[in-house]
Design an enzyme around this catalytic site. Sequence first.
Site, PDB file in Angstrom:
ATOM      1  N   PHE A 129      40.934  36.927  26.505  1.00  0.00           N
ATOM      2  CA  PHE A 129      41.390  36.492  27.795  1.00  0.00           C
ATOM      3  C   PHE A 129      40.366  37.283  28.773  1.00  0.00           C
ATOM      4  CE2 PHE A 129      45.859  36.108  25.976  1.00  0.00           C
ATOM      5  CZ  PHE A 129      45.495  34.837  25.771  1.00  0.00           C
ATOM      6  N   TRP A 154      43.360  32.577  34.573  1.00  0.00           N
ATOM      7  CA  TRP A 154      42.500  33.799  34.243  1.00  0.00           C
ATOM      8  C   TRP A 154      42.893  34.165  32.539  1.00  0.00           C
ATOM      9  CZ3 TRP A 154      44.903  37.948  31.818  1.00  0.00           C
ATOM     10  CH2 TRP A 154      44.228  39.416  32.063  1.00  0.00           C
ATOM     11  N   HIS A 155      44.010  33.535  31.903  1.00  0.00           N
ATOM     12  CA  HIS A 155      44.006  33.769  30.657  1.00  0.00           C
ATOM     13  C   HIS A 155      42.890  32.964  29.766  1.00  0.00           C
ATOM     14  CE1 HIS A 155      47.946  35.353  32.057  1.00  0.00           C
ATOM     15  NE2 HIS A 155      47.915  36.248  30.517  1.00  0.00           N
ATOM     16  N   GLY A 156      42.412  31.800  30.402  1.00  0.00           N
ATOM     17  CA  GLY A 156      41.358  31.117  29.490  1.00  0.00           C
ATOM     18  C   GLY A 156      41.013  30.156  30.214  1.00  0.00           C
TER      19      GLY A 156
END
Lengths: 484, 359
Positions: free
Chosen positions: A484, A324-326
């Site tokens: 993000f 989810w962060h990248g």
Amino acid sequence: MLFHSQPFVLGFLPACLAGCFLLGRFAGRTATLAWLLLASLFFYGWWNPPFLLLLLGSTAGNYVLGQHLLHLSRANRRHAARGWLTAGIAANLTLLAVFKYADFLLHIAAPDAPALGIFLPLAISFFTFQQIMFLADSARQDRTDTGPLTYATFVAFFPHLIAGPIVRPKDIVPQLQQRALAPNADNIADGAMLFLLGLAKKLVLADTFGGFADTGFNAAASGAHLTLFEAWYAVLAYSLQIYFDFSGYSDMAIGLARMLNVRFPLNFASPYQSRNIAEFWRRWHITLGAFLRDYVYIPLGGSRCSTLRQSMNLMGTMLLCGLWHGAAWRFVIWGGLHGLYLVAHRHSPITLPRLLAQSLTLLAVIVAWVPFRATTSAAAWNMLAGMAGIHGIALPQMIVHALPVLAWIATPVEVLPWLGDARTLSFPEVSACLLLGWGIVLLLPHVHALSERARIWALTSSFAFSMQAMFFAPHVAPFLYFRF
Amino acid sequence: MQEEPSRPARWWRRVPHSIVRPVAACAASILLYVACFGAILDRPLSFGWLRHELDARLARGAAIEEPKLVILAGSNGPYSHRCEIIGPLLHRPCVNAGVAVGIGLDYLFARWRPLLHPGDVVYMPMEEAQYVRDRAANALGPDAAIMLRHDRATLARLPPRRWLGALFAYDLRGALMAAIETALAAGGFHDPRAAVDGKSNAMGDHIGHTATLALANAPALQSATPYHPTASQIRTGDGSELIASFLDWAHAHGVTVIGGLPTGFDDSPIPAATVAAIRAIYARHDASFLELPNRSRYPRSAFFDTADHLNETWQAVHSIAVARGLAPLVDTRPQVMTANAACRIEQVPEASVYADCGR
């Protein structure tokens, strides 16, 4: 538009508040919500107007589907509701995958294929997750009925739109529905205080530590061999940067919402003071943790299954959290490391003394930031090697001269080239900054737990530096979580 | 007894306490900040050293009565140029007036203008960054804090935005460093720079930054990536504007200005368009421009610690080349060199490629 930019603070915010309060007093709730929606869309469109269509399309589609789901579940048509919910979640995740993960997935499937170069719309991870919550809550009948204007205002509400907190519709929509937004002196004062303290965290603390972290991590990425102190100082600085940056943003968001009489949930609660990794995740990015627990981990079976399955659920949830962060392996590795920590903690029979437990947790979290921040795996290994002292231990001559015993472990050098500005006094400078930063995060309560008197002191000591950074600093870095 | 009619409460008394407290905290914060950095805190080591270097050069400039040569740049001036060599070759007393690239050009010009007279020559091998340095960075340079504490007369002569910049020059790092430097200075801190970096002579040249001392910086020099602005950045740079304004002033006051290129690595040439843009600034404002055949480029091994700082040996070589280039522009024949000072410093076989040293 960034919360810490001059156009936002001097233009958008006063105009938005004035409009809300005037319409709230003289024109009623619908007009106020309409104004707030328009203001939020302007806020979002300031960055890249064409992506307003994506936001509006996603909002409209999810609203229609949410109403349909609510209708189906009220009619007790659970199978149909489940089908539509699955389709809705799939559609949202497809949208996210196209914009955020297409190149990543393509690279996995065909490493030699040219990148698609799809532009990542701002905040897509945040508004997608919030709308998935809306759909799931609709299917569970776990929300009140709402009109399209209120729903659109909830999704686009500018305090949380760009980088959270990830708020649940059932928590926020009723607040927007309640009454017209009349000015409330206590809320305005509280909100402004939180906003200004968040601003200080971002501009005064996060950006200072960001400069130190960039020096070290950029050097590691270019193949330079960082010595022990250079590597540790860079990683310690990054750990502070990401905390102050994101918690500062969250405080600003909570403060902005408070000014408009809306209460957001807490997003950070002194996470670096945690005594175990599970506690860390109850204190770090709390709203994301709650989302993953309620909408991923528990539906997967949570803790009510076999030990092996529990571990798999934890790992799966944390890998998703990393992703989810990248769209990059380094985020997956970071998520995987935290998954491993959580599994180890869940099954560990050992109870450590408080200080040791806190130190170990902190060490684990700090080490996991290395792959998260390093741009390549080579840079991450390079940094870890430096932290392990494989590239040697060097200290400035002036330090060794002052404490000759250090000559036993460290090589005296004129300056450490990858520390701060590589000047004669960079070592004491960075040391003092890190001491201050870690003192704040380890010894003081978080902003929301401070007494009013303590907040006033914090504001008195930070406001002038915030103004200095906002109006005079030649460069202001964007928020880390914008990516993000 | 007749009651006095009650007066309406002052408007500020009607403002709730919840609003008053944070506003008062903000006001107190600003007042404390201004009081601390305007009157109490200082950076006696870093800014104190810069102030001392500036003042020493200005004092030498003020003491020279005949037409002089002033080398005006950032640290490229004193590290890569040597008045001790150039001055005698041009038969002019010389001051190496540059100190650091971070010193604001407007401040530097404001300090030097009163000391420049008709017949003086100013050579300006400005660093590329100085042309493109924006106003915000310029307003927060070390000169801002120096002016606020020690040179308010110059500050008063600069535009009001510089006053504000000087008032708000300290960030968190600066504040912490002020405390650290004050403590170190009070504790009799011995500055190690002279031992590892060399020092300045009476003319403002940096001396003692030998090739041997440079060996410690070799890894950093090898990996350094020099910054080259584009021609467009040069044309629109705030620094370029300040330089242009200084050129106009110099032209109007009979001071000859000659532009030049800073030293740099020969494997990282300044793009031709950027050089053209730099040259055009001087040409447009009636100033000459000196472009050496090698465009002031030297091998990395000739440098001390950055691309702007030649080591002492090559500083001498470059100075001879600059003196020869400047000679026709300042209308003075260069002295025929015999066993000159430059070549006595250290024998450098490769130097003959760049200057006919000793012939």
